[in-house]
Structure formats: C-alpha cells, structure tokens
Design a protein around this motif. Sequence first.
Motif, PDB file in Angstrom:
ATOM      1  N   ARG A  81      33.100  44.003 -28.959  1.00  0.00           N
ATOM      2  CA  ARG A  81      31.695  44.104 -28.582  1.00  0.00           C
ATOM      3  C   ARG A  81      31.281  45.556 -28.433  1.00  0.00           C
ATOM      4  O   ARG A  81      32.111  46.435 -28.157  1.00  0.00           O
TER       5      ARG A  81
ATOM      6  N   ARG B 210      26.981  47.261 -24.476  1.00  0.00           N
ATOM      7  CA  ARG B 210      26.636  45.902 -24.051  1.00  0.00           C
ATOM      8  C   ARG B 210      26.576  45.814 -22.523  1.00  0.00           C
ATOM      9  O   ARG B 210      27.496  46.235 -21.824  1.00  0.00           O
ATOM     10  N   ASP B 211      25.496  45.248 -22.030  1.00  0.00           N
ATOM     11  CA  ASP B 211      25.285  45.079 -20.590  1.00  0.00           C
ATOM     12  C   ASP B 211      25.532  43.612 -20.253  1.00  0.00           C
ATOM     13  O   ASP B 211      24.696  42.749 -20.506  1.00  0.00           O
ATOM     14  N   GLU B 212      26.699  43.328 -19.695  1.00  0.00           N
ATOM     15  CA  GLU B 212      27.104  41.950 -19.405  1.00  0.00           C
ATOM     16  C   GLU B 212      26.148  41.258 -18.436  1.00  0.00           C
ATOM     17  O   GLU B 212      25.880  40.069 -18.565  1.00  0.00           O
TER      18      GLU B 212
ATOM     19  N   VAL C  77      23.057  40.189 -20.330  1.00  0.00           N
ATOM     20  CA  VAL C  77      23.385  39.046 -21.187  1.00  0.00           C
ATOM     21  C   VAL C  77      23.438  37.777 -20.351  1.00  0.00           C
ATOM     22  O   VAL C  77      22.869  36.744 -20.722  1.00  0.00           O
TER      23      VAL C  77
END
Length: 169
Positions: A146, A150-152, A155
């Motif tokens: 990923r 990416r900002d968990e 999401v």
Amino acid sequence: MYPGVMRYPDGGGLTAKQRAQREEVRFEAAELFAHGVTPPQVARRLRVSRKSAYAWHARWREAGVQALRSKGASGRPSRMMPNWRAWLAAELDKGPAAHGWVEDQRWTLARVATVIARRFHVRFSPAQTWRILHQMGFTVQVPQRRAAERDEDAVATWIRETWPCVERR
C-alpha cells in the motif's frame, strides 16, 4: 485469392501458430477426401464437426487444397510496426520519469500511447495500446504494498460512514 479461403473473425482469437495447426488439420482432411473418405468419416477421424468437414469438402471439390489455406487474421494490419515494438519495450524499461512523468512512477495506457505518438506520430486509443502491450507480453501490474501516504483512519471512516450510503444506491 480463392473464393473459399478460410477466414476466422478477428483472427479467431488465434495466434499464428494455432492458425497453422488448424490449417494442417484442413490439409489432412483434403488428403482424406482425395482418398475417397466421406465428410462424416473425416469429421470422426479428425475430431471436428460434420459441418466443418462438409464445408471443407465443398471448398476442396471447388478449388482444391489451396481453398483450405488460411488467409490469416482478419482486419487491417496494425499501424504499430514490428521494429517499433522493440524500441517501445526499451523505453518502458526506462520508466515514466524518463519521459517526463515524475509525480507518479506508473505506466498508464494514456502515457504509453503518448510515448508512441511523440516518437512515431501515430495515435492509438487505450484499447489499441492495451492490445499492443498484451501482444508484446506485458500484463497488468498491481502494486505489492500500500502507498506510504495511506491514512488508515480516513479509510476506516470512509468504510464506516460513506460506503453504506454508496452501497445502497
């Protein structure tokens, strides 16, 4: 050209090797016809449909073995010349940055089409570009991991709040 030369739509989805193999089966059928074997017997021996055997027999009677020769893939020949393909493969190996796309290191069909157009002054649609790449042995690539950005949490929030609204539609 013979009026009954065999033709498969869109190349029948066949490679040149596969077309040659089918042609050999038709030639074998012609040899059997020459020895007095009937179309139903040819169909059984060569494991083809009776309809094909009867069609081949009719063509063979009308114009001989040459009528059973393959005409090749249908449609217009590609504007992508064979020697261009080697050049394109080398350019794709250099990566998108070598062609001015530094923000994202992925090849897209639009980018590949642009590279081809810049060099050879020939425009290809995304579908044509995909066909060319596929013929060259390229496949769709999916990132293995990923994105670092990416900002968990974002999401998870999107899945919890936005997705149920979208899914209902």
